[in-house]
Scaffold this motif. Structure first.
Motif, PDB file in Angstrom:
ATOM      1  N   VAL A 195      24.581 -17.691  25.341  1.00 11.06           N
ATOM      2  CA  VAL A 195      24.195 -19.469  25.347  1.00 11.06           C
ATOM      3  C   VAL A 195      23.275 -19.801  26.618  1.00 11.06           C
ATOM      4  CG1 VAL A 195      24.799 -21.380  23.672  1.00 11.06           C
ATOM      5  CG2 VAL A 195      25.591 -19.905  23.360  1.00 11.06           C
ATOM      6  N   ARG A 196      24.226 -20.045  26.840  1.00 19.53           N
ATOM      7  CA  ARG A 196      23.308 -21.115  28.506  1.00 19.53           C
ATOM      8  C   ARG A 196      22.070 -19.856  28.631  1.00 19.53           C
ATOM      9  NH1 ARG A 196      26.913 -22.866  32.632  1.00 19.53           N
ATOM     10  NH2 ARG A 196      24.424 -23.764  33.763  1.00 19.53           N
ATOM     11  N   ALA A 197      22.491 -18.356  28.826  1.00 21.07           N
ATOM     12  CA  ALA A 197      21.166 -17.733  29.366  1.00 21.07           C
ATOM     13  C   ALA A 197      19.828 -17.465  28.234  1.00 21.07           C
ATOM     14  CB  ALA A 197      21.597 -16.201  29.645  1.00 21.07           C
ATOM     15  N   MET A 198      20.624 -18.191  27.337  1.00 21.28           N
ATOM     16  CA  MET A 198      19.240 -18.117  26.330  1.00 21.28           C
ATOM     17  C   MET A 198      18.676 -19.303  26.137  1.00 21.28           C
ATOM     18  SD  MET A 198      21.407 -15.761  23.205  1.00 21.28           S
ATOM     19  CE  MET A 198      20.441 -15.911  21.896  1.00 21.28           C
ATOM     20  N   ALA A 199      18.845 -20.129  26.441  1.00 13.05           N
ATOM     21  CA  ALA A 199      18.620 -21.728  26.502  1.00 13.05           C
ATOM     22  C   ALA A 199      17.333 -21.481  27.787  1.00 13.05           C
ATOM     23  CB  ALA A 199      19.589 -22.277  26.659  1.00 13.05           C
TER      24      ALA A 199
ATOM     25  N   LEU B 151      33.548 -10.704  34.497  1.00  9.82           N
ATOM     26  CA  LEU B 151      33.529  -9.633  33.396  1.00  9.82           C
ATOM     27  C   LEU B 151      32.169 -11.168  32.315  1.00  9.82           C
ATOM     28  CD1 LEU B 151      37.014  -8.399  32.602  1.00  9.82           C
ATOM     29  CD2 LEU B 151      34.637  -7.557  32.882  1.00  9.82           C
ATOM     30  N   PHE B 152      33.150 -12.620  32.492  1.00  4.23           N
ATOM     31  CA  PHE B 152      32.049 -13.196  31.398  1.00  4.23           C
ATOM     32  C   PHE B 152      30.331 -13.290  32.065  1.00  4.23           C
ATOM     33  CE2 PHE B 152      34.596 -16.907  33.657  1.00  4.23           C
ATOM     34  CZ  PHE B 152      33.497 -17.130  34.038  1.00  4.23           C
ATOM     35  N   GLY B 153      30.603 -12.961  33.676  1.00  2.58           N
ATOM     36  CA  GLY B 153      29.116 -12.784  33.988  1.00  2.58           C
ATOM     37  C   GLY B 153      28.500 -11.914  33.848  1.00  2.58           C
ATOM     38  N   LEU B 154      28.609 -10.771  33.149  1.00  5.49           N
ATOM     39  CA  LEU B 154      27.571  -9.732  32.371  1.00  5.49           C
ATOM     40  C   LEU B 154      27.352  -9.687  31.180  1.00  5.49           C
ATOM     41  CD1 LEU B 154      30.601  -6.999  33.398  1.00  5.49           C
ATOM     42  CD2 LEU B 154      28.535  -7.372  34.842  1.00  5.49           C
ATOM     43  N   ALA B 155      26.815 -11.163  30.565  1.00  4.63           N
ATOM     44  CA  ALA B 155      26.929 -11.500  29.040  1.00  4.63           C
ATOM     45  C   ALA B 155      25.089 -12.238  29.876  1.00  4.63           C
ATOM     46  CB  ALA B 155      27.780 -12.020  28.773  1.00  4.63           C
ATOM     47  N   PRO B 156      25.158 -12.822  30.612  1.00  3.66           N
ATOM     48  CA  PRO B 156      23.847 -13.559  30.767  1.00  3.66           C
ATOM     49  C   PRO B 156      23.414 -12.826  31.795  1.00  3.66           C
ATOM     50  CG  PRO B 156      25.290 -14.374  32.348  1.00  3.66           C
ATOM     51  CD  PRO B 156      26.421 -13.296  31.394  1.00  3.66           C
ATOM     52  N   VAL B 157      24.046 -11.747  32.529  1.00  2.00           N
ATOM     53  CA  VAL B 157      23.152 -10.917  33.271  1.00  2.00           C
ATOM     54  C   VAL B 157      22.639 -10.062  32.178  1.00  2.00           C
ATOM     55  CG1 VAL B 157      23.472  -8.796  34.562  1.00  2.00           C
ATOM     56  CG2 VAL B 157      24.545 -10.867  35.381  1.00  2.00           C
ATOM     57  N   ARG B 158      23.541  -9.049  31.498  1.00  4.48           N
ATOM     58  CA  ARG B 158      22.534  -8.214  30.874  1.00  4.48           C
ATOM     59  C   ARG B 158      21.964  -8.295  30.130  1.00  4.48           C
ATOM     60  NH1 ARG B 158      22.888  -6.882  25.138  1.00  4.48           N
ATOM     61  NH2 ARG B 158      22.459  -4.587  24.815  1.00  4.48           N
ATOM     62  N   HIS B 159      21.110 -10.317  29.769  1.00  4.30           N
ATOM     63  CA  HIS B 159      20.376 -10.562  28.806  1.00  4.30           C
ATOM     64  C   HIS B 159      19.194 -10.936  29.789  1.00  4.30           C
ATOM     65  CE1 HIS B 159      18.627 -12.932  25.928  1.00  4.30           C
ATOM     66  NE2 HIS B 159      18.400 -13.570  26.582  1.00  4.30           N
ATOM     67  N   ALA B 160      19.777 -10.792  30.317  1.00  6.29           N
ATOM     68  CA  ALA B 160      18.330 -11.489  31.841  1.00  6.29           C
ATOM     69  C   ALA B 160      17.626  -9.860  32.216  1.00  6.29           C
ATOM     70  CB  ALA B 160      18.991 -11.409  33.120  1.00  6.29           C
ATOM     71  N   LEU B 161      18.609  -8.702  32.340  1.00  4.12           N
ATOM     72  CA  LEU B 161      18.136  -7.296  32.465  1.00  4.12           C
ATOM     73  C   LEU B 161      17.338  -7.290  31.386  1.00  4.12           C
ATOM     74  CD1 LEU B 161      20.672  -5.590  34.443  1.00  4.12           C
ATOM     75  CD2 LEU B 161      19.141  -6.738  35.472  1.00  4.12           C
ATOM     76  N   ASN B 162      17.490  -7.920  30.409  1.00  6.97           N
ATOM     77  CA  ASN B 162      16.638  -6.897  29.280  1.00  6.97           C
ATOM     78  C   ASN B 162      15.325  -7.732  28.530  1.00  6.97           C
ATOM     79  OD1 ASN B 162      18.659  -4.779  29.364  1.00  6.97           O
ATOM     80  ND2 ASN B 162      19.496  -5.766  27.478  1.00  6.97           N
TER      81      ASN B 162
END
Length: 444
Positions: A304-308, A391-402
């Motif tokens: 959510v933070r990464a999307m914001a 592990l929980f840092g992979l979600a924003p990383v994946r979003h940033a890469l895409n």
């Protein structure tokens, strides 16, 4: 260092989310820290105070139908020590309550009747006096002696320096104090703490002792041995089985189909290992499920933070920042958040472990557990913290890469982009519900 400062600033900019995430992660890590603390106390520090405990093994009889037994006979222990060629020493101990009389009052304490080589085999050196001398466990022993625990010496004998030579009446027998055990030594049964150690001749009648001294079928002692230098446990088991074969032929009635197991201390059939083992396994599963639930929850929050921050990331990419720089920044934020939760979890581990002990039903047994979070627990939790943070840092990383720069810049100021990020959030929600349901079923 600049990335780390930026990561801390990002956490500081959203204090409410940071506090919630820290508390959530801290509780999840604390649950596993409680389990690690119990495992350390029950399985790793089985005989605190013993010299080189990795050289100590448990000797136990096994019958194909009756299974693994707890006790060895005194003659069997002595034969294995003498003839196997794999043991530097073998000893035995039991446990029982003793009535002691001091200064006109009688009370009950728990102690261990032992063989005379008990302290020698364990490598436990008394802080005052000595252990037992050769022959003090045999019929006709000239002296009746006792070694007391450090706790007993401090609390019931006021830490007197002239304690050696004092007489304590144990089961109406006058025993002379010859030694005080070191403070860390509590006995050989994990999870229990004893106050007295007495050679068999000091508490058993001479007739019974003569029988126990020669009858191979009278199994009454928990067997512990120290491996000879250069001999491994498996080799010792092979050599002990050779001796067992000879005993089966010599004593067909008491040793028919009987073998001897050579086990590590943590697999002992007696003590806290056998009593608490199933409970620790169940707690481990619960702790793992809780940590998985926390990880999924934090991954959702981080996403959510990464999307914001899509537009912020897009601007940084547009002005020349590499995607690796963004990935490093996001991972550092996750690790910083994980460090806060890890410190909180470590701080709650020991109090939580003691609270769990306080919730146990009362017992007549002398429970004595060193429930402290030492360096081994700290290292284990540090590894868990780093793993969970990544592990929980992979979600924003994946979003940033895409992330696509042009789309993110177009919607700047109008919210976040739709797509894979929302689908990933939905997947995390489903995962959290599934883990929560499994955790509730498991707890029930």
């Amino acid at each position: 260092m600049q990335d780390l400062r930026m990561a801390l600033r990002q956490l500081w900019k959203r204090p409410a989310l940071t506090v919630v995430a820290t508390l959530t992660l801290g509780l999840g890590i604390a649950a596993n820290g409680i389990v690690f603390t119990w495992v350390r106390a029950i399985l790793l520090d089985t005989i605190p105070g013993a010299r080189n405990p990795g050289e100590l093994v448990v000797l136990a009889p096994r019958h194909p139908e009756q299974g693994l037994g707890e006790s060895m006979s005194i003659p069997d222990l002595r034969v294995l020590e003498r003839d196997s060629g794999a043991l530097a020493g073998a000893t035995g101990a039991d446990m029982e309550p003793f009535a002691i009389r001091m200064e006109g009052r009688t009370e009950w304490v728990w102690g261990q009747p032992t063989l005379a080589n008990f302290f020698e085999v364990l490598g436990v050196v008394p802080v005052l006096g000595r252990g037992f001398a050769t022959g003090e466990d045999r019929p006709g022993a000239p002296t009746q002696v006792v070694v007391i625990s450090h706790r007993f010496w401090r609390t019931r004998m006021e830490g007197r320096t002239d304690v050696l030579g004092q007489v304590i009446h144990v089961n109406e027998r006058a025993l002379t104090v010859v030694g005080v055990a070191p403070p860390e030594f509590q006995g050989t049964i994990s999870g229990l703490g004893f106050d007295l150690w007495v050679p068999l001749a000091s508490v058993v009648s001479e007739d019974e002792l003569r029988r126990r001294d020669v009858e191979h079928g009278w199994r009454s002692m928990h067997g512990i041995a120290r491996l000879s230098p250069g001999v491994g446990r498996r080799e010792a088991a092979v050599r002990c089985e050779t001796v067992a074969g000879r005993l089966r032929a010599e004593f067909p009635n008491s040793h028919a189909r009987l073998t001897f197991e050579v086990l590590p201390l943590w697999r002992s059939p007696w003590g806290g290992q056998s009593y608490f083992g199933p409970a620790l396994m169940a707690l481990s599963v619960v702790g793992a499920l809780l940590l998985m639930l926390v990880t999924a929850n934090l991954a959702n929050l981080q996403l959510v933070r990464a999307m914001a921050r899509e537009s912020e990331m897009a601007v940084r990419l547009a002005v020349g920042a590499s995607r690796w720089r963004l990935v490093r920044q996001l991972l550092l934020e996750s690790l910083a958040l994980g460090a806060l939760g890890g410190v909180l979890g470590l701080g709650l581990s020991a109090p939580g472990a003691r609270l769990l002990k306080a919730l146990m039903p009362p017992s007549y047994l002398p429970l004595q557990l060193g429930l402290t979070a030492d360096y081994r627990v700290a290292l284990a939790l540090a590894g868990v913290t780093v793993g969970v943070s990544l592990l929980f840092g992979l979600a924003p990383v994946r979003h940033a890469l895409n992330q696509r720069i042009q789309e993110a810049l177009k919607v700047r100021g109008r919210g976040t982009t739709a797509g894979s990020g929302h689908r990933l959030r939905q997947a995390f929600v489903v995962t959290q519900v599934a883990l929560a349901a499994g955790l509730l079923v498991g707890m029930g």
